[in-house]
Scaffold this active site. Structure first.
Site, PDB file in Angstrom:
ATOM      1  CG  ASN A 155      -7.826   0.815  11.402  1.00 40.66           C
ATOM      2  OD1 ASN A 155      -8.154   1.219  10.286  1.00 40.66           O
ATOM      3  ND2 ASN A 155      -6.688   1.142  11.961  1.00 40.66           N
ATOM      4  CD  GLU A 252      -1.345   8.275   6.038  1.00 47.06           C
ATOM      5  OE1 GLU A 252      -0.757   7.710   6.984  1.00 47.06           O
ATOM      6  OE2 GLU A 252      -1.154   9.467   5.754  1.00 47.06           O
ATOM      7  CB  CYS A 286      -1.888   2.416  11.295  1.00 50.37           C
ATOM      8  SG  CYS A 286      -2.554   4.075  11.492  1.00 50.37           S
ATOM      9  CD  GLU A 460      -5.082   9.863   5.025  1.00 49.91           C
ATOM     10  OE1 GLU A 460      -5.194   9.201   6.066  1.00 49.91           O
ATOM     11  OE2 GLU A 460      -5.827   9.722   4.031  1.00 49.91           O
TER      12      GLU A 460
HETATM   13  P1  NAD Z   1      -5.127  -4.381   3.875  1.00 51.53           P
HETATM   14  O1  NAD Z   1      -3.827  -3.921   3.366  1.00 51.53           O
HETATM   15  O2  NAD Z   1      -5.408  -5.821   3.915  1.00 51.53           O
HETATM   16  O3  NAD Z   1      -6.327  -3.735   3.026  1.00 51.53           O
HETATM   17  C1  NAD Z   1      -6.453  -2.350   2.886  1.00 51.53           C
HETATM   18  C2  NAD Z   1      -7.361  -2.045   1.716  1.00 51.53           C
HETATM   19  O4  NAD Z   1      -6.684  -2.353   0.498  1.00 51.53           O
HETATM   20  C3  NAD Z   1      -8.654  -2.867   1.692  1.00 51.53           C
HETATM   21  O5  NAD Z   1      -9.710  -2.030   1.279  1.00 51.53           O
HETATM   22  C4  NAD Z   1      -8.355  -3.920   0.651  1.00 51.53           C
HETATM   23  O6  NAD Z   1      -9.511  -4.430   0.022  1.00 51.53           O
HETATM   24  C5  NAD Z   1      -7.516  -3.141  -0.327  1.00 51.53           C
HETATM   25  N1  NAD Z   1      -6.655  -3.932  -1.184  1.00 51.53           N
HETATM   26  C6  NAD Z   1      -6.081  -5.145  -0.934  1.00 51.53           C
HETATM   27  N2  NAD Z   1      -5.334  -5.524  -1.992  1.00 51.53           N
HETATM   28  C7  NAD Z   1      -5.416  -4.541  -2.921  1.00 51.53           C
HETATM   29  C8  NAD Z   1      -4.855  -4.359  -4.212  1.00 51.53           C
HETATM   30  N3  NAD Z   1      -4.039  -5.257  -4.772  1.00 51.53           N
HETATM   31  N4  NAD Z   1      -5.148  -3.220  -4.894  1.00 51.53           N
HETATM   32  C9  NAD Z   1      -5.942  -2.272  -4.342  1.00 51.53           C
HETATM   33  N5  NAD Z   1      -6.519  -2.410  -3.121  1.00 51.53           N
HETATM   34  C10 NAD Z   1      -6.251  -3.535  -2.419  1.00 51.53           C
HETATM   35  O7  NAD Z   1      -5.258  -3.694   5.307  1.00 51.53           O
HETATM   36  P2  NAD Z   1      -6.330  -3.953   6.443  1.00 51.53           P
HETATM   37  O8  NAD Z   1      -6.072  -5.310   6.986  1.00 51.53           O
HETATM   38  O9  NAD Z   1      -7.675  -3.601   5.958  1.00 51.53           O
HETATM   39  O10 NAD Z   1      -5.921  -2.861   7.523  1.00 51.53           O
HETATM   40  C11 NAD Z   1      -4.897  -3.054   8.441  1.00 51.53           C
HETATM   41  C12 NAD Z   1      -3.611  -2.408   7.977  1.00 51.53           C
HETATM   42  O11 NAD Z   1      -3.827  -1.038   7.671  1.00 51.53           O
HETATM   43  C13 NAD Z   1      -2.546  -2.421   9.062  1.00 51.53           C
HETATM   44  O12 NAD Z   1      -1.299  -2.715   8.495  1.00 51.53           O
HETATM   45  C14 NAD Z   1      -2.558  -0.997   9.567  1.00 51.53           C
HETATM   46  O13 NAD Z   1      -1.370  -0.598  10.179  1.00 51.53           O
HETATM   47  C15 NAD Z   1      -2.872  -0.230   8.334  1.00 51.53           C
HETATM   48  N6  NAD Z   1      -3.444   1.086   8.659  1.00 51.53           N
HETATM   49  C16 NAD Z   1      -2.702   2.212   8.418  1.00 51.53           C
HETATM   50  C17 NAD Z   1      -3.209   3.461   8.757  1.00 51.53           C
HETATM   51  C18 NAD Z   1      -2.406   4.727   8.536  1.00 51.53           C
HETATM   52  O14 NAD Z   1      -2.997   5.804   8.516  1.00 51.53           O
HETATM   53  N7  NAD Z   1      -1.105   4.658   8.379  1.00 51.53           N
HETATM   54  C19 NAD Z   1      -4.467   3.559   9.317  1.00 51.53           C
HETATM   55  C20 NAD Z   1      -5.202   2.394   9.530  1.00 51.53           C
HETATM   56  C21 NAD Z   1      -4.673   1.158   9.193  1.00 51.53           C
END
Ligand code: NAD
Length: 486
Positions: A155, A252, A286, A460
């Site tokens: 995002n 996060e 998020c 962060e």
């Molecule tokens: P996701 O969890 O699908 O992927 C996040 C990242 O993790 C990607 O780069 C993905 O390739 C990687 N990943 C996936 N499986 C992995 C594994 N087994 N080992 C290591 N890396 C792995 O999330 P998304 O769909 O890209 O993003 C949306 C989510 O992120 C939502 O839940 C949102 O709330 C959260 N988010 C949180 C914050 C925060 O600061 N708290 C900010 C932005 C988004």
């Protein structure tokens, strides 16, 4: 509007230069506004990962010894370069994510620059403490952790790369960053700009790929810390894998945050807060306050104002600055959001505003407001990560607090009231890492940001992010004589 070329020089950025290994799995970069493929990158092969980690390890050893004032200067120069190139970077962010240029011009590269400037300013101020024990004494040194892995969500690709790189580099670490496979382009530009600002080669490497590349980084023995921005299920996997190597983690993760609108709230501010906390970035934030608890006396007025204000939504070409609401970033996510809306209706919810997918190419969903809800409905319990606001009502403060806290998440919370005593009393009871009073979703670089409970570990931004990229070395100094039993 003509779409600029988004093709990167190469897929990865390693040891100060773009790098390619076309034998890696191709990853299409899709422009969400049209569904067209605008670039292709290749997932990192084991050779690419090896090069990234080897160069990071080599570069970090020297960087740790560099004058911290110089480290800070490099980061501040990078901040200036990002600001100077804001439009170019914002256009790329729009192509990567689909977010409207009106938004990316003020929220993405600029936020990354703020973090680089902030941590650049603090780089020389990493200090220890000292303590006396009679004649003896001890002191502490804050040392960098070494090579850190950054793993990003889709995002905020520029912001996430900068928020992780800035405190890591300021404190003498190297970072290997893996962007989301959905939005691989922006982090490459951050790497390019850091080099232009004078960052020694190898300190910020970008490797592409999906979960398996993130997993390979997480378990590599050379990686001392993993900082992930992603969903709760991914967070559980990454934290568990990192635990195997006793590595530091910052998580996060996702949320289902509440916004409480009390009967004495400024209605327009509360509506603005709820709009920002649900529809900015088409709801893909998020910390969004997706459970909006409105005092029952305000419910109708709140919905009326919301309906009127959402009349101002412009869902046009994201590259046209008049557009203020963009598509969902991926087809899969758009389908998920539509399934959530259908489930909500099936469970008895009313779609009070929006609810439709636009009949056009790309992944467009109207800003949607659900009413007639109860707390046990799926749309009220699960993170949707799309433009869907759930409006609920409450009768009194205790009830509002209890229902706001009735979730496994704990990322954020907000409240609107004109009663300051109530504001602080209520906020102290909310189980959330980041709270806003009479505001929502503002995240300046100097403010710690992060979640509690399932929403994450660590913070962060702010000075405390530097603590999360360093560890304490304690030194006991004996002033003699040394006593021993025999
Ligand atoms: P996701 O969890 O699908 O992927 C996040 C990242 O993790 C990607 O780069 C993905 O390739 C990687 N990943 C996936 N499986 C992995 C594994 N087994 N080992 C290591 N890396 C792995 O999330 P998304 O769909 O890209 O993003 C949306 C989510 O992120 C939502 O839940 C949102 O709330 C959260 N988010 C949180 C914050 C925060 O600061 N708290 C900010 C932005 C988004």
């Amino acid at each position: 509007m003509t779409r600029p070329d988004a093709t990167p020089v190469a897929s990865h950025f390693i040891d100060g230069a773009y790098a390619e290994d076309a034998s890696g799995t191709p990853i299409p970069v899709i422009y969400p506004a049209t569904g067209e493929t605008v670039a292709t990158v290749h997932a990192a092969t084991p050779e690419i990962l090896e090069r990234a980690l080897t160069s990071a390890e080599r570069a970090q050893a020297e960087w740790a010894l560099a004058d911290p004032v110089e480290r800070g200067r490099v980061l501040r120069r990078a901040a200036d370069l990002i600001r100077a190139r804001n439009r170019e970077l914002s256009v790329l962010e729009t192509l990567d994510t689909g977010k409207p240029l009106q938004e990316t011009l003020v929220a993405d590269a600029t936020s990354g620059a703020d973090a680089l400037e902030y941590f650049g300013g603090l780089a020389a101020d990493v200090t220890g403490t000292s303590m006396r024990f009679g004649g003896d004494w001890a002191y502490t040194i804050r040392r960098p952790l070494g090579v850190c892995a950054g793993i990003g969500a889709w995002n905020y690709p520029t912001q996430i790369a900068c928020w992780k790189a800035a405190p890591a580099l300021a404190t003498g670490n190297a970072m290997v960053f893996k962007p989301s496979e959905t939005t691989p382009l922006c982090a490459l530009k951050v790497a390019e700009i850091l080099i232009e600002a004078g960052l020694p080669a190898g300190l910020f490497n970008v490797v592409q790929g999906a979960g398996e590349v993130g997993a390979a980084l997480t378990t590599d023995p050379r990686v001392a810390k993993v900082s992930l921005t992603g969903s709760v299920p991914t967070g559980r996997k990454v934290a568990a894998a990192a635990a195997g190597g006793i590595k530091h983690v910052t998580m996060e993760l996702g949320g289902k945050s509440p916004i409480l609108v009390f009967e004495d709230a400024d209605l327009e501010d509360a509506v603005s807060g709820a709009i920002n906390g649900n529809f900015y970035s088409s709801g893909q934030v998020c910390s969004n306050g997706t459970r909006v608890f409105v005092h029952e006396s305000l419910h109708d007025a709140f919905l009326d104002r919301l309906r009127a204000r959402l009349g101002g939504v412009v869902m046009g070409d994201p590259l046209d600055e008049a557009t203020n609401f963009g598509p969902i970033t991926t087809a899969a996510q758009a389908n998920l959001v539509m399934r959530h809306i259908a489930t909500a209706e099936a469970e008895g919810a009313t779609v009070a505003i929006g609810g439709a997918r636009l009949d056009r190419a790309g992944y467009w969903i109207e800003p949607t407001v659900l009413t007639g809800l109860s707390d046990d409905m799926t749309c009220v319990r699960e993170e949707i990560f799309g433009p869907v606001m759930s409006v609920l009502t409450f009768a009194d403060e205790d009830e509002a607090v209890e229902r706001a806290n009735a979730t496994e998440f704990g990322l954020s919370a907000g409240l609107f009231t004109s009663d300051l005593a109530r504001a602080h009393r209520v906020v102290a009871q909310l189980r959330a890492g980041t709270c806003w009073i009479n505001q929502y979703n503002l995240t300046p670089a100097g403010m710690p940001f992060g979640g509690s409970r399932a929403s994450g570990i660590g913070r962060e931004n702010a000075r405390m992010a530097m603590d999360h990229f360093t560890e304490v070395q304690t030194v006991y100094v004996g002033m003699g004589p040394v006593e021993s039993a025999f």
